[in-house]
Design an enzyme around this catalytic site. Structure first.
Site, PDB file in Angstrom:
ATOM      1  N   ASP A 445       0.824  -1.210   0.000  1.00 35.21           N
ATOM      2  CA  ASP A 445       0.000   0.000   0.000  1.00 35.21           C
ATOM      3  C   ASP A 445       0.861   1.264   0.000  1.00 35.21           C
ATOM      4  O   ASP A 445       2.071   1.218   0.285  1.00 35.21           O
ATOM      5  CB  ASP A 445      -0.893  -0.036   1.255  1.00 35.21           C
ATOM      6  CG  ASP A 445      -2.256   0.589   1.017  1.00 35.21           C
ATOM      7  OD1 ASP A 445      -2.359   1.458   0.131  1.00 35.21           O
ATOM      8  OD2 ASP A 445      -3.195   0.214   1.725  1.00 35.21           O
ATOM      9  N   ASP A 509     -10.996   1.630  -2.902  1.00 37.77           N
ATOM     10  CA  ASP A 509     -11.457   1.297  -1.553  1.00 37.77           C
ATOM     11  C   ASP A 509     -12.975   1.299  -1.488  1.00 37.77           C
ATOM     12  O   ASP A 509     -13.541   1.054  -0.426  1.00 37.77           O
ATOM     13  CB  ASP A 509     -10.907   2.314  -0.542  1.00 37.77           C
ATOM     14  CG  ASP A 509      -9.510   1.944  -0.082  1.00 37.77           C
ATOM     15  OD1 ASP A 509      -9.025   0.869  -0.482  1.00 37.77           O
ATOM     16  OD2 ASP A 509      -8.908   2.731   0.670  1.00 37.77           O
TER      17      ASP A 509
HETATM   18  C1  GLA Z   1      -5.715   1.684   2.251  1.00 37.49           C
HETATM   19  C2  GLA Z   1      -6.128   0.535   1.367  1.00 37.49           C
HETATM   20  C3  GLA Z   1      -7.171  -0.290   2.061  1.00 37.49           C
HETATM   21  C4  GLA Z   1      -6.618  -0.798   3.359  1.00 37.49           C
HETATM   22  C5  GLA Z   1      -6.154   0.364   4.213  1.00 37.49           C
HETATM   23  C6  GLA Z   1      -5.436  -0.110   5.447  1.00 37.49           C
HETATM   24  O1  GLA Z   1      -6.756   2.597   2.408  1.00 37.49           O
HETATM   25  O2  GLA Z   1      -6.582   0.996   0.137  1.00 37.49           O
HETATM   26  O3  GLA Z   1      -7.594  -1.348   1.242  1.00 37.49           O
HETATM   27  O4  GLA Z   1      -5.572  -1.676   3.104  1.00 37.49           O
HETATM   28  O5  GLA Z   1      -5.268   1.208   3.504  1.00 37.49           O
HETATM   29  O6  GLA Z   1      -5.008   0.910   6.242  1.00 37.49           O
END
Ligand code: GLA
Length: 705
Positions: A445, A509
């Site tokens: 990420d 997300d």
């Molecule tokens: C980001 C990612 C999510 C998740 C969060 C965790 O927002 O896109 O899918 O992994 O971080 O903190």
């Protein structure tokens, strides 16, 4: 006319004039017959010189030069402490190697060497271009801009570009390409949700299935600039390259700078032709799977299921429920490392939180493997929380500019990977976790942008992106069987350069099926389904508050690399049956979804959309029809299905339908009983669709008889 370079694929031709000065595109489009007297044709047709302009005419070359009286955006901008700011190159050598051409060019006065590399891939129809500038002088050369330039035909008059934000990626917008020009700039230090580095330019009103269109994508995970313009003489061009900050790149004597690769493709079959070329290119030339040929395992990601609330005993229950519904890879998301109880702390401290996991990760991994699944883990390696042991020990490793306060985004700073010790630390932590445990998958990420990144007293966007690539490369070298997903708060870092190192991207997300319909459609212009992460989320969507039944969520998530992102241990039996049904369906269709030709249909009513996949041998297809909003009309419209074999007969039947048929007194007969139709009829006359409830979808299977 001599020195014409003629590159062909089965469907495309590219003709370039390469004489004394920088090479120029004379033609790029539908394949031309060979031996059609190209030399005489171009001799006669090119470059009339209008009145009141440069007497010899001007050329929009692959790197336009101000020095030759071209008053448009130059391909190169830079200087040697003020001097050598308007270079004029001559072509020294042209080398060809199959479908690749290398133009070697020099400006002895400015002591600069320019190499233009270009390759038209015969198997994919994608043109790759990049430029490399080398400083041959004995003092530094301050480079401000080096970009790829492609001349477009005059019928390229309409632009489709992409915009977005967190939970709202890959939205499309159209614009006329005219004299006012078009600029798309990204200064966020990652590929970004906001300014995806891709663009389509074509004939007015080009559609999914018709029109001459050019598609472009820049493979770079940092700042970029796209510039398209209709010049005052009517010629049109597209430029795409890295956006450099003042002073960011200074070439020492002998040093070089290369642009990111620009991927371009042409189709006279509308946007479907463009995306099919791009998908083929991604499959053949970009993404490398650690185990080629292995099916894409269905995921469970813990994020929206438990967030930071990690209890190993409970996670084991989730593992069991996941196995019951058919999951094949179990991924623990954020929250597993020391002190990470919310998003305010601990990034950088990549050690297992022994308070949460007193027996380590092994019991969970064992349970995952006992249930026939693979194990994956989340990391955000490029980040550092102000509240972390790492920051307390090394505040100087934060990427920032001395003398200013660095802002936090999501409560975090960025780690300066250009500091060798910081790079080695984070590499060491990843290496150690991957060596200690049987981790087969990383969700990598990157949850914030770069603000004021400075290293060695210079802007350091470029350096940070390069260091990030080096870090992933090194991890892959040490752990070649580990698959990596690129994620950046969803789809904020996906492009062809990062995909050379990763095998999946998290598209958003937002797991709301309705939003996902648009997001996944937008992503489909560049990325094939097998790398597009698509999950069934909870019934009540966490990011929008909307509710959808398992069928609409399932049908939508089916078109991607599928997973679920929820807590199956807590889900109702009915919900679980829904997940299991769509996971099984995905498994039965993934041979087709992950290798076939993806298409979008032109739908007459804007409240609905349709897409599908046809197998390479055209013996099978699956079509999705979605009603996004309340139907405007009492009857739906026909959907023309492209890409089938016109000669073949297909059995058409409904596989799933998430809508109740409250709007229909009588459904189209093929919905009630499977029908037989030819590929020609399906493409030319089309399939009459039912009227569905808003926010619902239907899945249709077509199989050769
Ligand atoms: C980001 C990612 C999510 C998740 C969060 C965790 O927002 O896109 O899918 O992994 O971080 O903190």
């Amino acid at each position: 006319m001599s020195n014409l370079i003629h590159l062909n694929t089965d469907t495309t031709s590219l003709v370039i004039k390469a004489e004394k000065s920088l090479p120029e595109i004379l033609y790029w489009g539908k394949r031309l017959p060979e031996d059609t007297g190209l030399d005489t044709f171009f001799e006669a047709n090119h470059h009339p010189v209008p009145q009141a302009r440069i007497d010899t005419g001007t050329v929009v070359s692959l790197c336009p030069e101000h020095a030759r009286g071209l008053f448009t955006a130059p391909g190169l901008e830079g200087c040697r402490h003020g001097d050598d700011w308007t270079p004029e190159f001559s072509l020294s050598e042209t080398t060809m190697d199959g479908h690749r051409v290398r133009f070697l060019c020099h400006d002895p006065r400015a002591a600069l060497q320019l190499v233009i590399n270009l390759g038209l891939n015969p198997g994919t129809d994608v043109l790759e271009t990049s430029l490399t500038l080398t400083n041959q002088g004995d003092s530094g050369y301050q480079l401000r801009k080096l970009t790829n330039t492609l001349l477009l035909p005059t019928h390229a008059r309409e632009i489709m570009y992409f915009h977005g934000r967190w939970t709202h990626e890959f939205q499309t917008e159209r614009k006329k390409l005219d004299r006012s020009g078009f600029i798309l700039e990204n200064r966020r230090g990652r590929t970004s949700h906001e300014h995806f580095p891709g663009i389509m330019i074509g004939q007015p009103n080009f559609s999914e299935t018709s029109g001459k269109v050019y598609g472009f994508h820049l493979g770079w995970s940092g700042n970029h600039r796209f510039h398209a313009e209709a010049m005052s003489d009517g010629r049109r061009y597209l430029q795409a390259g890295e956006l450099l900050m003042p002073g960011e790149v200074e070439l020492a004597p002998g040093a070089s700078y290369s642009t990111p690769t620009l991927y371009s493709t042409y189709s006279n079959k509308g946007l479907n032709g463009i995306s099919q070329n791009f998908h083929r290119h991604v499959r053949r030339e970009i993404v490398r799977f650690p185990e080629p040929g292995k099916v894409r395992p269905v995921h469970l990601n813990t994020w929206e299921g438990i967030y930071f609330d990690h209890d190993p005993e409970y996670i084991v229950q989730m593992v069991r429920s996941a196995a019951e519904i058919g999951v094949e890879r179990f991924i623990i998301d954020d929250g597993w490392f020391r002190g990470r109880n919310d998003d305010k702390a601990a990034l950088g401290d990549w050690y297992l939180d022994e308070q949460k996991y007193p027996r380590g990760l092994q019991p969970i991994i064992d349970c995952v493997k006992d249930h026939g699944m693979e194990f994956g883990l989340w990391f955000e390696p490029e980040m550092i929380s102000p509240d972390s042991d790492l920051y307390r020990a090394h505040p100087e490793w934060m990427l920032h500019t001395d003398g200013y306060d660095q802002v936090t985004i999501r409560n975090q700073y960025v780690l300066n990977l250009q500091i060798p010790e910081a790079f080695d630390y984070v590499l060491g932590r990843l290496d150690s976790m991957l060596s200690e445990y049987d981790i087969r998958y990383i969700k990598w990420d990157m949850n914030r942008e770069l603000v004021q990144p400075t290293h060695n007293h210079r802007a350091a966007f470029h350096g940070q992106v390069q260091a990030y690539y080096r870090l992933v490369d090194e991890v892959r070298k040490r752990h070649p069987l580990v698959e990596i997903e690129t994620c950046s708060g969803g789809g904020g870092r996906v492009d062809y350069e990062v995909l050379k190192r990763t095998q999946r991207f998290w598209a958003s997300d937002c797991n709301d099926a309705l939003e996902r319909q648009t997001i996944q459609r937008g992503a489909s212009y560049f990325f094939p389904l097998e790398i597009t992460g698509a999950h069934i989320g909870a019934k009540l969507c966490h990011t929008t508050g909307r509710q959808h039944n398992a069928d609409f969520r399932g049908i939508t998530a089916l078109f991607g690399h599928m997973g679920v992102e929820l807590d199956p241990a807590r889900a109702s039996e009915e919900e679980k049956r829904g997940f299991a049904k769509y996971i099984a369906l995905h498994k039965s269709l993934r041979h087709l979804l992950h290798t076939g030709n993806y298409f979008r249909c032109d739908t007459a009513h804007k409240e609905s959309q349709a897409w599908g996949v046809v197998s390479q041998d055209q013996s099978e297809a699956v079509l999705m029809f979605a009603q996004l909003a309340m139907p405007e009309y009492a009857m739906s419209a026909t959907v023309l299905i492209p890409g089938l074999d016109p000669q073949k007969q297909y059995k058409v039947q409904v596989l799933e339908n998430s809508s109740s048929d409250i709007y229909m007194k009588r459904c189209p007969p093929w919905m009630v009983e499977p029908a037989t139709m030819s590929g020609a009829l399906l493409e030319q006359v089309g399939l009459m669709m039912p009227v569905l409830q808003p926010e619902s979808a239907m899945l249709i299977h077509l199989e050769e008889i």
